[in-house]
Write an enzyme that holds these catalytic residues in place. Structure first.
Site, short mmCIF file in Angstrom:
data_model
loop_
_atom_site.label_atom_id
_atom_site.label_comp_id
_atom_site.label_asym_id
_atom_site.label_seq_id
_atom_site.Cartn_x
_atom_site.Cartn_y
_atom_site.Cartn_z
N HIS A 29 78.42 70.47 38.19
CA HIS A 29 79.41 71.79 38.32
C HIS A 29 79.82 71.79 40.11
O HIS A 29 79.65 72.98 40.46
CB HIS A 29 78.51 72.95 37.85
CG HIS A 29 77.90 72.79 36.65
ND1 HIS A 29 78.73 72.88 35.38
CD2 HIS A 29 76.68 72.83 36.19
CE1 HIS A 29 78.03 72.62 34.43
NE2 HIS A 29 76.69 72.77 34.75
N LYS B 271 70.06 69.13 34.99
CA LYS B 271 70.62 70.52 35.59
C LYS B 271 70.50 69.95 37.30
O LYS B 271 70.42 68.86 37.59
CB LYS B 271 69.88 71.53 35.34
CG LYS B 271 70.06 72.09 33.88
CD LYS B 271 71.70 72.31 33.60
CE LYS B 271 71.96 73.65 34.02
NZ LYS B 271 73.55 73.99 33.58
#
Length: 342
Positions: free
Chosen positions: A95, A77
């Protein structure tokens, strides 16, 4: 060509307990001549001694900032906010290529430091992803959707699969109408498996079924599980006008969780939900809740990590030369930087 130096970093998100590389796979790489450094982490589901026993070097949490220039910093992450300049090659889910919140700031950090992002989402062959946590994301997302639809969803905590399955069985999902969109992908298959085990009345749609959307059919299901990762504009599955419609739909489990992208297929929700409050009420009459937890597989950290690591290890020999899927990831990064600076 020399073997790469992998540096497995500690995850700063408190709910993230997965590891992209598990101890027994790390030991295999070390035996093959790959240098592996593992940061200590109080929350990783695998203890540091298991890595040390396998021949990995051990470093303090967060020490990747001082790692050798040629180290590949491996994570899952988001990175912490510092340093503002990123000089290493990082491998994680960034992302950052579809206009998501914070994407520009992250790419600027790489530009400033001269580093590179090899985004795990863009490790592809002929456009198809070769590695993902998708199956377990779908499995967990569908399971939470069942719990929410039966009023049994509570704050989340990491667990084993047997515990999650027992919770779903006790919720009593027999006869619940459920729809999985994106049923043929990794996440969709995981969602289908969970819903079959739960005893739902199940439909699965894929690309052909969504070319011309039947919105009324979607609204006739009590639970919708969205497993579609959209990279181009397409019609939303649940639109704002559907909130006031006569519908059976009570829960959307948004596994894809692309909530800040322009390609969000569940635009009635525009932000993630948390482990403390995994569902958000977006309509009251009738009620509609959306689950949008962006690290669903971390609910089952051991199972998810073992599966992901097994897919990652065969790709490591081609990392240093940026061959195969790594070349695709590097090209995606260059394209994203070109768009940002154009």
């Amino acid at each position: 060509m020399s073997s790469p130096h992998l540096w497995l970093r500690h995850e700063t998100r408190s709910t993230e307990r997965r590891a992209p590389l598990v101890p027994h796979d790390a030991a295999r790489l070390v035996a093959d001549g790959v240098r592996v450094t593992v940061e200590e982490s109080p929350q990783r589901v695998f203890g540091i001694e298991a890595y040390r026993t396998g021949g990995c070097e051990v470093a303090p949490a967060g020490s990747w900032v001082d790692a050798p220039d040629d180290a590949y910093v491996l994570g899952i992450k988001e990175l912490p906010d510092a340093p503002t300049e990123l000089r290493h090659t990082h491998i994680f889910f960034g992302h950052a290529y579809k206009g998501q919140e914070g994407a520009g700031a992250l790419l600027r950090r790489f530009t400033a430091g001269g580093g590179t992002l090899l985004d795990l989402e863009y490790l592809t062959v002929d456009g198809r992803r070769v590695i993902a946590f998708g199956y377990w994301a779908g499995y967990v997302g569908a399971s939470l959707g069942v719990l929410a639809a039966r009023g049994r969803l509570e704050p989340l905590h990491p667990m084993e699969k047997a515990e999650l399955d027992a919770l779903v069985r006790s919720a009593g999902a027999d006869g619940m109408s459920a729809l999985v969109i994106g049923a043929q992908g990794r996440s969709g298959i995981g969602a289908l498996d969970a819903l079959v085990a739960a005893g739902t009345v199940l439909d699965g749609w894929d690309r052909e079924d969504t070319r011309e959307l039947d919105h009324q059919a979607i609204l006739e299901h009590e639970l919708l599980v969205n497993c579609v990762l959209s990279t181009t504009p397409q019609e939303a599955f649940v639109r704002p006008e559907d909130l006031d419609a006569d519908r059976a739909l009570r829960v959307v489990a948004d596994v894809t969780c692309d909530v800040t992208s322009e390609h969000n297929l569940v635009p009635v929700n525009t932000s993630i939900t948390s482990w403390e409050e995994p569902a958000r009420r977006v309509a009251d009459t009738p009620a509609l809740d959306v689950i949008a937890v962006d690290n669903l597989p971390s609910l089952l950290p051991r199972e998810a990590s073992v599966a992901f690591s097994a897919d990652l290890v065969p790709l490591v020999p081609s990392l240093a030369g940026r061959r195969g899927p790594w070349a695709a990831a590097a090209a995606a990064y260059r394209d994203a930087q070109t768009v940002r600076t154009a």
